[in-house]
Scaffold this active site. Sequence first.
Site, PDB file in Angstrom:
ATOM      1  N   ASN A 152       0.868  -1.174   0.000  1.00 35.39           N
ATOM      2  CA  ASN A 152       0.000   0.000   0.000  1.00 35.39           C
ATOM      3  C   ASN A 152       0.906   1.225   0.000  1.00 35.39           C
ATOM      4  O   ASN A 152       1.508   1.548   1.016  1.00 35.39           O
ATOM      5  CB  ASN A 152      -0.890  -0.019   1.252  1.00 35.39           C
ATOM      6  CG  ASN A 152      -1.656   1.276   1.432  1.00 35.39           C
ATOM      7  OD1 ASN A 152      -1.792   2.063   0.499  1.00 35.39           O
ATOM      8  ND2 ASN A 152      -2.161   1.505   2.639  1.00 35.39           N
ATOM      9  N   TRP A 153       0.982   1.876  -1.153  1.00 38.89           N
ATOM     10  CA  TRP A 153       1.920   3.006  -1.276  1.00 38.89           C
ATOM     11  C   TRP A 153       1.364   4.295  -0.682  1.00 38.89           C
ATOM     12  O   TRP A 153       2.055   5.301  -0.661  1.00 38.89           O
ATOM     13  CB  TRP A 153       2.284   3.228  -2.748  1.00 38.89           C
ATOM     14  CG  TRP A 153       3.089   2.133  -3.377  1.00 38.89           C
ATOM     15  CD1 TRP A 153       3.414   0.920  -2.830  1.00 38.89           C
ATOM     16  CD2 TRP A 153       3.680   2.147  -4.687  1.00 38.89           C
ATOM     17  NE1 TRP A 153       4.168   0.184  -3.715  1.00 38.89           N
ATOM     18  CE2 TRP A 153       4.344   0.921  -4.864  1.00 38.89           C
ATOM     19  CE3 TRP A 153       3.701   3.074  -5.723  1.00 38.89           C
ATOM     20  CZ2 TRP A 153       5.030   0.594  -6.039  1.00 38.89           C
ATOM     21  CZ3 TRP A 153       4.379   2.759  -6.901  1.00 38.89           C
ATOM     22  CH2 TRP A 153       5.040   1.531  -7.047  1.00 38.89           C
TER      23      TRP A 153
ATOM     24  N   HIS B 141      -9.538   1.051   4.806  1.00 38.00           N
ATOM     25  CA  HIS B 141      -8.269   1.261   5.512  1.00 38.00           C
ATOM     26  C   HIS B 141      -8.515   2.217   6.681  1.00 38.00           C
ATOM     27  O   HIS B 141      -9.344   3.122   6.594  1.00 38.00           O
ATOM     28  CB  HIS B 141      -7.231   1.844   4.543  1.00 38.00           C
ATOM     29  CG  HIS B 141      -5.844   1.845   5.101  1.00 38.00           C
ATOM     30  ND1 HIS B 141      -5.420   2.802   6.002  1.00 38.00           N
ATOM     31  CD2 HIS B 141      -4.800   1.004   4.916  1.00 38.00           C
ATOM     32  CE1 HIS B 141      -4.154   2.542   6.333  1.00 38.00           C
ATOM     33  NE2 HIS B 141      -3.762   1.459   5.693  1.00 38.00           N
TER      34      HIS B 141
ATOM     35  N   GLU C 158      -6.969   4.668   7.703  1.00 37.80           N
ATOM     36  CA  GLU C 158      -6.812   6.096   7.364  1.00 37.80           C
ATOM     37  C   GLU C 158      -8.074   6.624   6.686  1.00 37.80           C
ATOM     38  O   GLU C 158      -8.444   7.786   6.859  1.00 37.80           O
ATOM     39  CB  GLU C 158      -5.554   6.290   6.491  1.00 37.80           C
ATOM     40  CG  GLU C 158      -4.284   6.127   7.330  1.00 37.80           C
ATOM     41  CD  GLU C 158      -3.083   5.579   6.587  1.00 37.80           C
ATOM     42  OE1 GLU C 158      -3.062   5.588   5.344  1.00 37.80           O
ATOM     43  OE2 GLU C 158      -2.137   5.126   7.272  1.00 37.80           O
TER      44      GLU C 158
ATOM     45  N   GLY D 116       2.312   2.138  10.691  1.00 36.70           N
ATOM     46  CA  GLY D 116       3.261   3.245  10.561  1.00 36.70           C
ATOM     47  C   GLY D 116       3.982   3.606  11.844  1.00 36.70           C
ATOM     48  O   GLY D 116       4.609   4.659  11.936  1.00 36.70           O
TER      49      GLY D 116
ATOM     50  N   GLY E  23       2.815  -1.135   4.300  1.00 37.21           N
ATOM     51  CA  GLY E  23       2.838   0.286   3.957  1.00 37.21           C
ATOM     52  C   GLY E  23       4.268   0.752   3.732  1.00 37.21           C
ATOM     53  O   GLY E  23       4.835   0.579   2.650  1.00 37.21           O
TER      54      GLY E  23
HETATM   55  C1  PEP Z   1      -0.769   0.168   5.908  1.00 40.82           C
HETATM   56  O1  PEP Z   1      -0.756   1.325   5.533  1.00 40.82           O
HETATM   57  O2  PEP Z   1      -1.689  -0.569   5.555  1.00 40.82           O
HETATM   58  C2  PEP Z   1       0.315  -0.308   6.757  1.00 40.82           C
HETATM   59  C3  PEP Z   1       0.218  -1.501   7.275  1.00 40.82           C
HETATM   60  O3  PEP Z   1       1.383   0.549   6.952  1.00 40.82           O
HETATM   61  P1  PEP Z   1       2.798   0.184   7.649  1.00 40.82           P
HETATM   62  O4  PEP Z   1       3.297  -1.091   7.033  1.00 40.82           O
HETATM   63  O5  PEP Z   1       3.681   1.368   7.317  1.00 40.82           O
HETATM   64  O6  PEP Z   1       2.539   0.041   9.104  1.00 40.82           O
END
Ligand code: PEP
Length: 252
Positions: free
Chosen positions: A9-10, A97, A99, A175, A236
């Site tokens: 997931n960019w 998601h 976010e 994150g 991510g």
């Molecule tokens: C995501 O955004 O779905 C995610 C899991 O991010 P990260 O790997 O940076 O925790």
Amino acid sequence: MRTPLIAGNWKMYKTVAEAVELVEALLKEVEVGYADDRQVLICPPFTALYPLAPLLAESPVALGAQNMYPASQGAFTGEVSPVMLQEIGCSFVILGHSERRQVFGETDELISKKVQTAIDYGLTPVLCIGETKPQRDGGEAEAVTLGQLRAGLGGLAAEQIQDIVIAYEPVWAIGTGDTATPADAQAMHAAIRGALSSHYGPETADAVRILYGGSVKPDNVDTLMAQPDIDGALVGGASLQAESFLRIVNFR
Ligand code: PEP
């Protein structure tokens, strides 16, 4: 037998030029040493989907979007439809998601509509569910996560959910560098599969892939992937560089 899926997931990272550079770096390695016992998916920002599609068309890497609006077309300024995603070669779409839920106020009701519409238009939803830190600390992690699962799958029938992908993403792990322990992640994945089994039957529950997401990195992917109910990862930060993403793709 569930084929493991490693998905990147960019988020809102990578211009078109940067996206092309990253995909070229990924393809160089994937084409040489790709193990076909796993599936790879990347979900770049909308602007990069169209230019990346021809690069990925003949490759083992699938293309997905990070969101969509639940209608084929219409007066929905700023939105993108499943028909548009299909047309340019997307086969997956991330939905719900955290976010989207937290920053953009998406409700379970809207997410459920998106899941249903994605399926109607032949896209595979990657439905994200998971609890916040206060919810975990308050002992509500499972109730919240399973509640989002039930709401997100809404009135779908067993045959509609066989190909769906669920991503368990504890919000406090996204994150932050703070990953769930493999045992805690496995416990939640087992609870998710149990809930699917009670609702749709064991055969359907066995077919659904459940990804773990939340600070998956090269140094923790192997132990996470060794858990029986973890069928892949939604990545991510570590998907933004070829080297770290490839190490995760090549989990052992
Ligand atoms: C995501 O955004 O779905 C995610 C899991 O991010 P990260 O790997 O940076 O925790």
